[in-house]
Design a protein around this motif. Structure first.
Motif, PDB file in Angstrom:
ATOM      1  N   LYS A 228      -5.639  22.463  -4.399  1.00 12.28           N
ATOM      2  CA  LYS A 228      -6.761  22.747  -5.301  1.00 12.28           C
ATOM      3  C   LYS A 228      -6.383  22.576  -6.768  1.00 12.28           C
ATOM      4  O   LYS A 228      -7.249  22.592  -7.647  1.00 12.28           O
ATOM      5  N   GLY A 229      -5.081  22.446  -7.045  1.00 12.37           N
ATOM      6  CA  GLY A 229      -4.631  22.248  -8.411  1.00 12.37           C
ATOM      7  C   GLY A 229      -4.371  23.555  -9.139  1.00 12.37           C
ATOM      8  O   GLY A 229      -4.668  24.640  -8.644  1.00 12.37           O
ATOM      9  N   SER A 230      -3.789  23.446 -10.340  1.00 15.18           N
ATOM     10  CA  SER A 230      -3.464  24.629 -11.137  1.00 15.18           C
ATOM     11  C   SER A 230      -3.314  24.237 -12.601  1.00 15.18           C
ATOM     12  O   SER A 230      -2.618  23.275 -12.920  1.00 15.18           O
ATOM     13  N   ARG A 231      -3.963  24.986 -13.484  1.00 16.59           N
ATOM     14  CA  ARG A 231      -3.787  24.770 -14.925  1.00 16.59           C
ATOM     15  C   ARG A 231      -2.648  25.622 -15.476  1.00 16.59           C
ATOM     16  O   ARG A 231      -1.829  25.154 -16.264  1.00 16.59           O
ATOM     17  N   GLN A 232      -2.562  26.874 -15.050  1.00 15.59           N
ATOM     18  CA  GLN A 232      -1.576  27.790 -15.618  1.00 15.59           C
ATOM     19  C   GLN A 232      -0.147  27.305 -15.385  1.00 15.59           C
ATOM     20  O   GLN A 232       0.674  27.279 -16.308  1.00 15.59           O
TER      21      GLN A 232
ATOM     22  N   ARG B 187      -5.190  19.589 -22.373  1.00 20.78           N
ATOM     23  CA  ARG B 187      -5.983  19.405 -21.162  1.00 20.78           C
ATOM     24  C   ARG B 187      -5.114  19.268 -19.914  1.00 20.78           C
ATOM     25  O   ARG B 187      -5.622  19.052 -18.817  1.00 20.78           O
ATOM     26  N   TYR B 188      -3.828  19.412 -20.070  1.00 26.32           N
ATOM     27  CA  TYR B 188      -2.908  19.185 -18.949  1.00 26.32           C
ATOM     28  C   TYR B 188      -3.095  20.222 -17.848  1.00 26.32           C
ATOM     29  O   TYR B 188      -3.090  21.431 -18.093  1.00 26.32           O
TER      30      TYR B 188
ATOM     31  N   ALA C 163       0.870  24.265 -14.754  1.00 32.42           N
ATOM     32  CA  ALA C 163       1.103  23.024 -15.481  1.00 32.42           C
ATOM     33  C   ALA C 163       1.356  23.287 -16.967  1.00 32.42           C
ATOM     34  O   ALA C 163       2.270  22.710 -17.569  1.00 32.42           O
ATOM     35  N   GLN C 164       0.565  24.172 -17.567  1.00 31.43           N
ATOM     36  CA  GLN C 164       0.721  24.453 -18.992  1.00 31.43           C
ATOM     37  C   GLN C 164       2.099  25.027 -19.311  1.00 31.43           C
ATOM     38  O   GLN C 164       2.694  24.710 -20.351  1.00 31.43           O
ATOM     39  N   ALA C 165       2.617  25.865 -18.416  1.00 31.20           N
ATOM     40  CA  ALA C 165       3.954  26.431 -18.643  1.00 31.20           C
ATOM     41  C   ALA C 165       5.037  25.355 -18.639  1.00 31.20           C
ATOM     42  O   ALA C 165       6.086  25.511 -19.273  1.00 31.20           O
ATOM     43  N   GLU C 166       4.774  24.235 -17.946  1.00 31.65           N
ATOM     44  CA  GLU C 166       5.767  23.164 -17.850  1.00 31.65           C
ATOM     45  C   GLU C 166       5.925  22.379 -19.155  1.00 31.65           C
ATOM     46  O   GLU C 166       6.891  21.628 -19.312  1.00 31.65           O
ATOM     47  N   ILE C 167       4.974  22.512 -20.083  1.00 32.05           N
ATOM     48  CA  ILE C 167       5.075  21.737 -21.328  1.00 32.05           C
ATOM     49  C   ILE C 167       5.256  22.639 -22.541  1.00 32.05           C
ATOM     50  O   ILE C 167       5.014  22.224 -23.676  1.00 32.05           O
ATOM     51  N   ALA C 168       5.660  23.882 -22.317  1.00 32.84           N
ATOM     52  CA  ALA C 168       6.055  24.732 -23.435  1.00 32.84           C
ATOM     53  C   ALA C 168       7.196  24.050 -24.201  1.00 32.84           C
ATOM     54  O   ALA C 168       7.907  23.208 -23.654  1.00 32.84           O
TER      55      ALA C 168
ATOM     56  N   PRO D  30       0.839  -1.207   0.000  1.00 35.29           N
ATOM     57  CA  PRO D  30       0.000   0.000   0.000  1.00 35.29           C
ATOM     58  C   PRO D  30       0.871   1.254   0.000  1.00 35.29           C
ATOM     59  O   PRO D  30       1.939   1.274   0.613  1.00 35.29           O
ATOM     60  N   ILE D  31       0.406   2.292  -0.681  1.00 37.76           N
ATOM     61  CA  ILE D  31       1.209   3.503  -0.876  1.00 37.76           C
ATOM     62  C   ILE D  31       0.670   4.663  -0.042  1.00 37.76           C
ATOM     63  O   ILE D  31      -0.531   4.951  -0.053  1.00 37.76           O
ATOM     64  N   VAL D  32       1.581   5.325   0.659  1.00 36.04           N
ATOM     65  CA  VAL D  32       1.304   6.607   1.308  1.00 36.04           C
ATOM     66  C   VAL D  32       2.095   7.666   0.555  1.00 36.04           C
ATOM     67  O   VAL D  32       3.291   7.496   0.305  1.00 36.04           O
ATOM     68  N   VAL D  33       1.444   8.759   0.170  1.00 32.84           N
ATOM     69  CA  VAL D  33       2.124   9.857  -0.518  1.00 32.84           C
ATOM     70  C   VAL D  33       2.448  10.964   0.476  1.00 32.84           C
ATOM     71  O   VAL D  33       1.624  11.326   1.323  1.00 32.84           O
ATOM     72  N   LEU D  34       3.650  11.478   0.382  1.00 31.95           N
ATOM     73  CA  LEU D  34       4.083  12.631   1.161  1.00 31.95           C
ATOM     74  C   LEU D  34       4.907  13.509   0.239  1.00 31.95           C
ATOM     75  O   LEU D  34       5.776  13.010  -0.480  1.00 31.95           O
ATOM     76  N   ASN D  35       4.634  14.799   0.232  1.00 33.57           N
ATOM     77  CA  ASN D  35       5.333  15.712  -0.676  1.00 33.57           C
ATOM     78  C   ASN D  35       6.432  16.485   0.024  1.00 33.57           C
ATOM     79  O   ASN D  35       6.258  16.966   1.141  1.00 33.57           O
ATOM     80  N   SER D  36       7.555  16.637  -0.665  1.00 35.32           N
ATOM     81  CA  SER D  36       8.647  17.448  -0.127  1.00 35.32           C
ATOM     82  C   SER D  36       8.219  18.907  -0.001  1.00 35.32           C
ATOM     83  O   SER D  36       8.712  19.634   0.854  1.00 35.32           O
ATOM     84  N   HIS D  37       7.298  19.324  -0.868  1.00 38.86           N
ATOM     85  CA  HIS D  37       6.618  20.619  -0.831  1.00 38.86           C
ATOM     86  C   HIS D  37       5.580  20.550  -1.954  1.00 38.86           C
ATOM     87  O   HIS D  37       5.534  19.565  -2.697  1.00 38.86           O
ATOM     88  N   THR D  38       4.768  21.577  -2.091  1.00 41.34           N
ATOM     89  CA  THR D  38       3.632  21.423  -3.000  1.00 41.34           C
ATOM     90  C   THR D  38       3.692  22.314  -4.238  1.00 41.34           C
ATOM     91  O   THR D  38       2.654  22.681  -4.785  1.00 41.34           O
ATOM     92  N   HIS D  39       4.877  22.628  -4.736  1.00 43.48           N
ATOM     93  CA  HIS D  39       4.982  23.199  -6.073  1.00 43.48           C
ATOM     94  C   HIS D  39       4.463  22.165  -7.080  1.00 43.48           C
ATOM     95  O   HIS D  39       4.540  20.953  -6.857  1.00 43.48           O
ATOM     96  N   ASP D  40       3.978  22.654  -8.210  1.00 36.54           N
ATOM     97  CA  ASP D  40       3.255  21.786  -9.147  1.00 36.54           C
ATOM     98  C   ASP D  40       4.060  20.601  -9.647  1.00 36.54           C
ATOM     99  O   ASP D  40       3.514  19.532  -9.922  1.00 36.54           O
ATOM    100  N   ASP D  41       5.384  20.749  -9.775  1.00 36.23           N
ATOM    101  CA  ASP D  41       6.200  19.671 -10.328  1.00 36.23           C
ATOM    102  C   ASP D  41       6.447  18.531  -9.340  1.00 36.23           C
ATOM    103  O   ASP D  41       7.068  17.526  -9.702  1.00 36.23           O
ATOM    104  N   HIS D  42       5.939  18.668  -8.123  1.00 42.71           N
ATOM    105  CA  HIS D  42       6.119  17.617  -7.117  1.00 42.71           C
ATOM    106  C   HIS D  42       4.810  16.951  -6.708  1.00 42.71           C
ATOM    107  O   HIS D  42       4.827  15.968  -5.966  1.00 42.71           O
TER     108      HIS D  42
END
Length: 330
Positions: free
Chosen positions: A151-155, A178-179, A157-162, A116-128
């Protein structure tokens, strides 16, 4: 963290590639318009040759065994070169960060462990946190910053795939239009000193605010492993965003230096997974020298400056704010 804010270029790029007037297919148009980004020329990084690669043949991820039952999950096709970690015990496994959300990290993890998996983030910038939504149980720091990013973010995320952010092809089933970083739910709020028992193995949270208010590191004392997130990684460490707190960062680095004698490996969240514990006092000395005005910037672009001493480098505000680089006992 975005290396370039290229959302506008991306929208134009997608428009051109998706236009009904394009005579060529989406893939051929995009290929014709994409030039190899400069950062891509450094990949694969030579340090990976000395690591044990797990041959999973995934189109987006590369996986390396960096210690017993410990796996670095590397995303070499995106400019952040983000690294998540799977830490496996006998009863459950902890996934420290979930990456960009471009590849299917849940499917990848299922090939590495049945625990079973537990998720823990080093911090919550979008790339993590890009794959957080795929997992039902997520630990989170109890901060306003964490709750907002959940809450998530579209802007972002979109910059990450330029086009200057991607090296090679995106996964076949990935829809760039749709990313977004999808919302995710915090199952349990955690804090400094919180321990996660994985079964025969325990990892402990060390609050290392500074890069962000919710930044943490993880220590596996029994195995001498320190997972540092974005507090340290080999490469240009970003300390200039609005959420950055330089006095907090100094205090956090001081905490990590105190742990160096019991550490065998330092495992950061970008570029290259493995560093020696001797890097921690170097990190401390470098940031203090910069804030004390003893180091001149390597380069300056507008409100940002890059400082480098030996192998340690930072991207920081220009001009630097006044910070006491020797605040005394913490």
């Amino acid at each position: 963290m975005n290396k370039n804010n290229s959302a506008a270029l991306l929208r134009m790029f997608l428009y051109l590639c998706g236009s009904a007037s394009c005579a060529l297919s989406f893939s051929s148009v995009c290929s014709a318009q994409t030039e190899t980004p400069e950062w891509c020329k450094n990949v694969p990084r030579p340090e990976y040759k000395s690591l044990e690669q797990v041959p999973l043949n995934d189109p987006w991820f590369e996986v390396y065994k960096v210690a017993p039952a410990t796996f670095a999950i590397y995303e070499p096709h995106q400019a952040e070169e983000v690294i998540s970690y799977l830490i496996v015990g006998t009863k459950q496994a902890l996934l420290f960060d979930t990456g960009m959300g471009i590849g299917n990290i849940k499917a990848l993890i299922a090939r590495l462990t049945t625990r079973p998996i537990v998720v823990l983030n080093s911090h919550t910038h979008d790339d993590h946190v890009g794959g957080n939504w795929q997992f039902p149980f997520i630990y989170g720091m109890d901060t306003v910053f964490t709750r907002a990013n959940a809450k998530g973010s579209r802007q972002d995320a979109q910059a990450e795939i330029a086009k200057d952010q991607v090296c090679g092809a995106l996964p076949k089933n990935f829809d760039p239009a749709r990313y977004s970083t999808k919302p995710w739910k915090i199952s349990l709020f955690v804090h400094n000193g919180f321990k996660v028992n994985l079964g025969g193995r325990t990892v402990e949270i060390i609050a290392t605010a500074g890069h962000t208010p919710d930044a943490i590191s993880l220590i596996d004392r029994a195995n001498g492993l320190l997972f540092t997130g974005d507090t340290f990684y080999p490469g240009e460490i970003w300390l200039y965003r609005p959420e950055t707190d330089l006095p907090a960062y100094l205090a956090s680095v001081k905490k990590l230096v105190a742990l160096a004698p019991e550490i065998k490996l330092v495992l950061g969240a970008h570029n290259v997974p493995v560093a020696q514990p001797s890097v921690l006092p170097q990190l401390d000395a470098t940031i203090r020298s910069i804030l004390a005005g003893k180091v001149q910037p390597k380069s300056v672009t507008g409100d940002q400056a890059i400082y480098q001493v030996a192998e340690i480098s930072f991207r920081m505000p220009n001009p630097l704010p006044a910070v006491n680089s020797n605040p005394g006992p913490n």
